[in-house]
Design a protein around this motif. Structure first.
Motif, PDB file in Angstrom:
ATOM      1  N   VAL A  18       0.816  -7.859  -3.809  1.00 18.13           N
ATOM      2  CA  VAL A  18       1.647  -7.302  -2.743  1.00 18.13           C
ATOM      3  C   VAL A  18       1.898  -5.818  -2.978  1.00 18.13           C
ATOM      4  O   VAL A  18       1.816  -5.001  -2.057  1.00 18.13           O
ATOM      5  CB  VAL A  18       2.981  -8.085  -2.642  1.00 18.13           C
ATOM      6  CG1 VAL A  18       3.967  -7.367  -1.743  1.00 18.13           C
ATOM      7  CG2 VAL A  18       2.734  -9.488  -2.121  1.00 18.13           C
ATOM      8  N   GLN A  19       2.194  -5.471  -4.211  1.00 15.68           N
ATOM      9  CA  GLN A  19       2.385  -4.046  -4.525  1.00 15.68           C
ATOM     10  C   GLN A  19       1.131  -3.242  -4.225  1.00 15.68           C
ATOM     11  O   GLN A  19       1.195  -2.108  -3.735  1.00 15.68           O
ATOM     12  CB  GLN A  19       2.792  -3.893  -5.999  1.00 15.68           C
ATOM     13  CG  GLN A  19       2.967  -2.464  -6.467  1.00 15.68           C
ATOM     14  CD  GLN A  19       1.683  -1.864  -6.985  1.00 15.68           C
ATOM     15  OE1 GLN A  19       0.981  -2.489  -7.787  1.00 15.68           O
ATOM     16  NE2 GLN A  19       1.339  -0.672  -6.538  1.00 15.68           N
ATOM     17  N   GLY A  20      -0.034  -3.828  -4.489  1.00 15.87           N
ATOM     18  CA  GLY A  20      -1.285  -3.120  -4.235  1.00 15.87           C
ATOM     19  C   GLY A  20      -1.508  -2.807  -2.766  1.00 15.87           C
ATOM     20  O   GLY A  20      -2.250  -1.872  -2.430  1.00 15.87           O
ATOM     21  N   LEU A  21      -0.853  -3.541  -1.867  1.00 15.40           N
ATOM     22  CA  LEU A  21      -0.993  -3.303  -0.427  1.00 15.40           C
ATOM     23  C   LEU A  21       0.002  -2.274   0.098  1.00 15.40           C
ATOM     24  O   LEU A  21      -0.123  -1.821   1.239  1.00 15.40           O
ATOM     25  CB  LEU A  21      -0.782  -4.618   0.344  1.00 15.40           C
ATOM     26  CG  LEU A  21      -1.796  -5.742   0.115  1.00 15.40           C
ATOM     27  CD1 LEU A  21      -1.336  -7.000   0.846  1.00 15.40           C
ATOM     28  CD2 LEU A  21      -3.184  -5.329   0.583  1.00 15.40           C
ATOM     29  N   ALA A  22       0.988  -1.930  -0.705  1.00 12.34           N
ATOM     30  CA  ALA A  22       2.082  -1.088  -0.223  1.00 12.34           C
ATOM     31  C   ALA A  22       1.637   0.350   0.014  1.00 12.34           C
ATOM     32  O   ALA A  22       0.833   0.907  -0.737  1.00 12.34           O
ATOM     33  CB  ALA A  22       3.234  -1.125  -1.220  1.00 12.34           C
ATOM     34  N   ASP A  23       2.191   0.938   1.064  1.00 10.97           N
ATOM     35  CA  ASP A  23       2.045   2.368   1.303  1.00 10.97           C
ATOM     36  C   ASP A  23       3.131   3.104   0.542  1.00 10.97           C
ATOM     37  O   ASP A  23       4.169   2.510   0.185  1.00 10.97           O
ATOM     38  CB  ASP A  23       2.158   2.677   2.802  1.00 10.97           C
ATOM     39  CG  ASP A  23       0.985   2.107   3.589  1.00 10.97           C
ATOM     40  OD1 ASP A  23      -0.141   2.146   3.067  1.00 10.97           O
ATOM     41  OD2 ASP A  23       1.209   1.631   4.722  1.00 10.97           O
ATOM     42  N   PRO A  24       2.966   4.392   0.288  1.00  9.23           N
ATOM     43  CA  PRO A  24       3.995   5.152  -0.428  1.00  9.23           C
ATOM     44  C   PRO A  24       5.350   5.075   0.266  1.00  9.23           C
ATOM     45  O   PRO A  24       5.445   5.172   1.495  1.00  9.23           O
ATOM     46  CB  PRO A  24       3.445   6.578  -0.419  1.00  9.23           C
ATOM     47  CG  PRO A  24       1.973   6.407  -0.302  1.00  9.23           C
ATOM     48  CD  PRO A  24       1.765   5.201   0.557  1.00  9.23           C
ATOM     49  N   ASN A  25       6.389   4.861  -0.532  1.00  9.58           N
ATOM     50  CA  ASN A  25       7.777   4.818  -0.073  1.00  9.58           C
ATOM     51  C   ASN A  25       8.090   3.640   0.853  1.00  9.58           C
ATOM     52  O   ASN A  25       9.122   3.626   1.514  1.00  9.58           O
ATOM     53  CB  ASN A  25       8.172   6.133   0.615  1.00  9.58           C
ATOM     54  CG  ASN A  25       8.077   7.313  -0.336  1.00  9.58           C
ATOM     55  OD1 ASN A  25       8.336   7.176  -1.534  1.00  9.58           O
ATOM     56  ND2 ASN A  25       7.689   8.462   0.184  1.00  9.58           N
ATOM     57  N   VAL A  26       7.173   2.662   0.908  1.00 12.29           N
ATOM     58  CA  VAL A  26       7.421   1.437   1.662  1.00 12.29           C
ATOM     59  C   VAL A  26       7.515   0.286   0.662  1.00 12.29           C
ATOM     60  O   VAL A  26       6.662   0.140  -0.207  1.00 12.29           O
ATOM     61  CB  VAL A  26       6.322   1.167   2.699  1.00 12.29           C
ATOM     62  CG1 VAL A  26       6.541  -0.193   3.361  1.00 12.29           C
ATOM     63  CG2 VAL A  26       6.292   2.267   3.743  1.00 12.29           C
ATOM     64  N   ILE A  27       8.558  -0.510   0.806  1.00  9.80           N
ATOM     65  CA  ILE A  27       8.758  -1.666  -0.071  1.00  9.80           C
ATOM     66  C   ILE A  27       8.175  -2.893   0.623  1.00  9.80           C
ATOM     67  O   ILE A  27       8.580  -3.225   1.735  1.00  9.80           O
ATOM     68  CB  ILE A  27      10.249  -1.882  -0.353  1.00  9.80           C
ATOM     69  CG1 ILE A  27      10.852  -0.641  -1.024  1.00  9.80           C
ATOM     70  CG2 ILE A  27      10.459  -3.120  -1.229  1.00  9.80           C
ATOM     71  CD1 ILE A  27      12.357  -0.637  -1.032  1.00  9.80           C
ATOM     72  N   LEU A  28       7.218  -3.540  -0.026  1.00  7.81           N
ATOM     73  CA  LEU A  28       6.637  -4.765   0.517  1.00  7.81           C
ATOM     74  C   LEU A  28       7.207  -5.965  -0.232  1.00  7.81           C
ATOM     75  O   LEU A  28       7.271  -5.965  -1.466  1.00  7.81           O
ATOM     76  CB  LEU A  28       5.118  -4.764   0.379  1.00  7.81           C
ATOM     77  CG  LEU A  28       4.314  -3.850   1.314  1.00  7.81           C
ATOM     78  CD1 LEU A  28       2.831  -4.154   1.180  1.00  7.81           C
ATOM     79  CD2 LEU A  28       4.753  -3.991   2.761  1.00  7.81           C
ATOM     80  N   THR A  29       7.586  -6.988   0.523  1.00  3.11           N
ATOM     81  CA  THR A  29       8.085  -8.213  -0.080  1.00  3.11           C
ATOM     82  C   THR A  29       7.410  -9.404   0.583  1.00  3.11           C
ATOM     83  O   THR A  29       6.777  -9.273   1.637  1.00  3.11           O
ATOM     84  CB  THR A  29       9.607  -8.367   0.089  1.00  3.11           C
ATOM     85  OG1 THR A  29       9.901  -8.833   1.402  1.00  3.11           O
ATOM     86  CG2 THR A  29      10.334  -7.071  -0.162  1.00  3.11           C
ATOM     87  N   THR A  30       7.588 -10.559  -0.013  1.00  2.00           N
ATOM     88  CA  THR A  30       7.116 -11.798   0.590  1.00  2.00           C
ATOM     89  C   THR A  30       8.274 -12.466   1.332  1.00  2.00           C
ATOM     90  O   THR A  30       9.428 -12.038   1.246  1.00  2.00           O
ATOM     91  CB  THR A  30       6.582 -12.752  -0.484  1.00  2.00           C
ATOM     92  OG1 THR A  30       7.641 -13.025  -1.411  1.00  2.00           O
ATOM     93  CG2 THR A  30       5.398 -12.149  -1.211  1.00  2.00           C
ATOM     94  N   GLU A  31       7.944 -13.546   2.029  1.00  3.12           N
ATOM     95  CA  GLU A  31       8.964 -14.272   2.782  1.00  3.12           C
ATOM     96  C   GLU A  31      10.021 -14.867   1.865  1.00  3.12           C
ATOM     97  O   GLU A  31      11.192 -14.997   2.249  1.00  3.12           O
ATOM     98  CB  GLU A  31       8.301 -15.369   3.614  1.00  3.12           C
ATOM     99  CG  GLU A  31       9.212 -16.009   4.637  1.00  3.12           C
ATOM    100  CD  GLU A  31       8.457 -16.890   5.621  1.00  3.12           C
ATOM    101  OE1 GLU A  31       9.061 -17.283   6.637  1.00  3.12           O
ATOM    102  OE2 GLU A  31       7.259 -17.178   5.373  1.00  3.12           O
ATOM    103  N   ALA A  32       9.628 -15.234   0.644  1.00  5.29           N
ATOM    104  CA  ALA A  32      10.592 -15.790  -0.303  1.00  5.29           C
ATOM    105  C   ALA A  32      11.723 -14.816  -0.600  1.00  5.29           C
ATOM    106  O   ALA A  32      12.849 -15.225  -0.899  1.00  5.29           O
ATOM    107  CB  ALA A  32       9.875 -16.178  -1.606  1.00  5.29           C
ATOM    108  N   ILE A  33      11.441 -13.528  -0.509  1.00  7.25           N
ATOM    109  CA  ILE A  33      12.455 -12.506  -0.788  1.00  7.25           C
ATOM    110  C   ILE A  33      13.377 -12.315   0.409  1.00  7.25           C
ATOM    111  O   ILE A  33      14.603 -12.406   0.297  1.00  7.25           O
ATOM    112  CB  ILE A  33      11.794 -11.172  -1.171  1.00  7.25           C
ATOM    113  CG1 ILE A  33      10.932 -11.345  -2.431  1.00  7.25           C
ATOM    114  CG2 ILE A  33      12.854 -10.094  -1.378  1.00  7.25           C
ATOM    115  CD1 ILE A  33      11.693 -11.754  -3.666  1.00  7.25           C
TER     116      ILE A  33
END
Length: 468
Positions: A416-431
């Motif tokens: 998931v972190q590998g898909l993130a753009d700079p300054n954007v926080i990516l999370t999964t549905e569990a979060i």
């Protein structure tokens, strides 16, 4: 200065002074009970202290010898301590059996292993340092029950109302007990060996004396439930161990269940493993290489700097190194402040753990703000942080002489972190499904936009949420 004064002076240099002052006061003036198997969370709440600072102070106190730290395997049913050791390495059984609950459990670090602190005998001797000399009721209170059982102040009288008989037996001793069995479910239980015998007392009352023998031994297993009639019983108890035992005969009624059902928060092994102070102090002495301990829910946060190779090319090795080091220092501080711990750094990336999703999200938001401030101070966009968060089950393991984690949850968080753009926080549905996370996002007016993504090595598509 005495040895104790020197130890506390050392502790004041390593931990929060207010917390140390409180701990010193309890050591000097508290009761023996107050200093045995201290529940760090309950201690902090009772004395109006910060929980994280209290945990850190007790960890440092254990390191220098003021306290002894113990890892206790608990029965989730009754809250009794099934096993105890000085390190997590002692949790080495595939399952643990509670004779009182007649149930077996596979150990997990979430709620089945607690960490407690007992004052060292070199600092102050307390009764619990010699548990076999404790009065039987105190043995149950201080040794059998975990710190997660919120025993009432009038425990002795309330527990005593359920007890038909309680005796002490020295090694090799035999006792004969005469009592009247009520028409209820009765348990004979010894808290030292965890020996148990269940008796279903039912049917027509009898005036004829019934007889029952029970041998208490180290390897005693639960027997099949016996059926007896209400009326007189002559019970023979034999101690075949090399220790004093304290068997009791009690009615398993509402009073007993109420006592066992009173629970409070305690310092779990999971929470301690995600504590930065613990990882800093006990770097290589947590798990054996072959240990694989389950955690049913842990939150992972991964970060990485985008374009760090170009950064070294653009500003030069020395300036880039100083900038990256400053970024690491800020991230470490934020992780520790949110009750998390940095597991490792990989190049310019960080892997951290948190006990709950809300702590990880709070840390991620602070990280993003901190990088924006650092960039503003430099008048550049050199620190572009990518963040990914996921929560789920995992294994605590020992890899490369350090405590680490393994499992699909870790893999997903990294992807998931590998898909993130700079300054954007990516999370999964569990979060984002966590109620505390929802409250954080609402309070800060943060939007979450979802999309489905394929993650390398993951068979199914995963729903990803971008927090902006």
């Amino acid at each position: 200065m005495s040895e104790v004064d020197v130890l506390f002076a050392t502790l004041r240099q390593a931990a929060d002074p207010q917390t140390v002052e409180c701990i010193e006061s309890v050591v000097m003036r508290g009761s023996d009970r107050d200093l045995n198997r201290i529940n760090a969370l309950a201690f902090a709440d009772k004395h109006h202290l910060d929980q994280e600072k209290t945990i850190a102070a007790l960890l440092h106190a254990a390191r220098i010898g003021l306290f002894e730290m113990t890892w206790n395997v608990l029965c989730p049913g009754c809250g009794g301590v099934l096993d105890s050791g000085t390190t997590l390495k002692g949790v080495d059984q595939e399952s643990y059996h509670c004779a009182l609950c007649a149930a077996g459990y596979e150990p997990t670090l979430d709620e089945m292993v607690e960490v407690t602190f007992t004052v060292s005998p070199r600092v102050r001797r307390i009764a619990a340092h010699e548990p076999d000399l404790l009065p039987p009721m105190e043995y149950y209170r201080q040794i059998f029950f975990s710190s997660g059982v919120d025993l009432p102040e009038d425990f002795e009288s309330r527990f005593g109302s359920s007890v038909l008989e309680m005796i002490e037996l020295d090694p090799g001793e035999r006792a004969f007990v005469s009592l009247q069995l009520p028409a209820q479910f009765v348990i004979i239980f010894d808290a030292v060996t965890h020996s148990a015998q269940f008796i279903d007392v039912t049917g027509e009352p009898t005036a004829e004396r019934q007889n029952l023998s029970m041998v208490i031994s180290p390897g005693h297993a639960s027997n099949e439930t016996l059926t007896l009639r209400p009326g007189p019983l002559r019970l023979t108890l034999e101690n075949h161990t090399d220790r004093r035992v304290v068997p009791n005969v009690c009615v398993a009624g509402d009073e007993l269940h109420d006592i066992l059902g009173r629970r409070r928060a305690f310092l779990t092994a999971k929470r301690l493993l995600t504590n930065q102070s613990f990882r800093d102090i006990y770097r290589t002495d947590t798990l054996d290489v072959d240990q694989r301990l389950k955690i049913t829910s842990l939150t992972f946060l991964f970060t990485d700097l985008r374009g760090s190779t170009a950064l070294y090319e653009r500003v030069g090795d020395l300036a880039a190194f100083d900038l990256v080091r400053a970024h690491f220092r800020v991230l470490h501080e934020i992780v520790a402040a949110e009750a998390g711990a940095v597991v490792k750094t990989i190049g310019d990336a960080v892997m951290a753990t948190f006990p709950s999703p809300d702590r990880a999200v709070a840390a991620a938001l602070r990280m993003r703000e901190a990088m924006l401030r650092l960039n503003a101070e430099r008048g550049s966009e050199d620190l572009l942080l990518k963040i990914g968060i996921h929560e789920g089950p995992c294994l605590a393991v020992s890899l490369n002489d350090r405590q680490d984690y393994f499992g699909q949850t870790v893999n997903i968080a990294s992807r998931v972190q590998g898909l993130a753009d700079p300054n954007v926080i990516l999370t999964t549905e569990a979060i984002v499904a966590d109620s505390h996370v929802s409250a954080i996002l609402h309070d800060r007016s943060i939007n979450s936009v979802s999309r489905m993504e394929e993650l390398h090595g993951i068979a199914r598509e995963v729903k990803i949420f971008a927090l902006s």
